[in-house]
Design a protein around this motif. Structure first.
Motif, PDB file in Angstrom:
ATOM      1  N   ARG A 177       0.817  -1.207   0.000  1.00 53.54           N
ATOM      2  CA  ARG A 177       0.000   0.000   0.000  1.00 53.54           C
ATOM      3  C   ARG A 177       0.852   1.258   0.000  1.00 53.54           C
ATOM      4  N   ARG A 189       0.416   5.072   1.723  1.00 55.95           N
ATOM      5  CA  ARG A 189      -0.366   5.843   2.695  1.00 55.95           C
ATOM      6  C   ARG A 189       0.108   7.287   2.630  1.00 55.95           C
ATOM      7  N   GLU A 249      -0.590  11.092   4.380  1.00 54.13           N
ATOM      8  CA  GLU A 249      -1.178  11.831   5.501  1.00 54.13           C
ATOM      9  C   GLU A 249      -0.954  13.316   5.267  1.00 54.13           C
ATOM     10  N   GLU A 268      -5.264   5.675   1.984  1.00 55.08           N
ATOM     11  CA  GLU A 268      -4.410   4.570   1.562  1.00 55.08           C
ATOM     12  C   GLU A 268      -4.877   4.077   0.199  1.00 55.08           C
ATOM     13  N   TRP A 312      -6.013  11.311   6.132  1.00 51.37           N
ATOM     14  CA  TRP A 312      -5.150  10.334   5.475  1.00 51.37           C
ATOM     15  C   TRP A 312      -5.943   9.477   4.492  1.00 51.37           C
TER      16      TRP A 312
END
Length: 123
Positions: free
Chosen positions: A46, A48, A50, A98, A96
């Motif tokens: 993944r 991610r 933020e 993902e 955030w």
């Protein structure tokens, strides 16, 4: 964003990440407080992203007219991200998302069922 994910597969992952991070940064600038910080982590499964800002107010989905020039950022998140959320932090908040690296993000942004689901969540 594109340089961080330049080797990511599938290729649409980079496009989706760049689009979504631009939405979140714009929201942090318009609705949040300085400082704004972007953190990206990528691993085998993944990516991610933020976006931190200094405002404690968490994002709220509102119902805007289809002709409105605003109000689509959270719909894009709900439609394109594998997961997303917003959490308070000691200095404000973090929003955030993902993206799973094994699957292509959804690019059919006009899927009416998904748009209605995203609106229902924000009510």
């Amino acid at each position: 964003m594109e340089s961080v994910l330049s080797g990511a597969e599938p290729e649409m992952l980079t496009y989706a990440a760049a689009l979504l991070v631009s939405e979140l940064v714009a929201n942090a600038i318009l609705h949040g407080r300085a400082p704004v910080e972007v953190c990206v982590t990528v691993d085998v499964s993944r990516a991610r992203v933020e976006v931190h800002d200094g405002s404690p107010r968490l994002p709220v989905r509102r119902n805007y007219s289809s002709m409105s020039g605003t109000g689509r950022g959270l719909v894009l998140l709900a439609r394109m991200a594998s997961r997303w959320g917003a959490d308070p932090t000691p200095t404000g908040k973090v929003v955030w998302f993902e993206l799973d690296t094994a699957t292509s993000p959804t690019m059919d942004l006009l899927d009416v069922d998904a748009l209605q689901s995203a609106r229902a969540v924000g009510k």
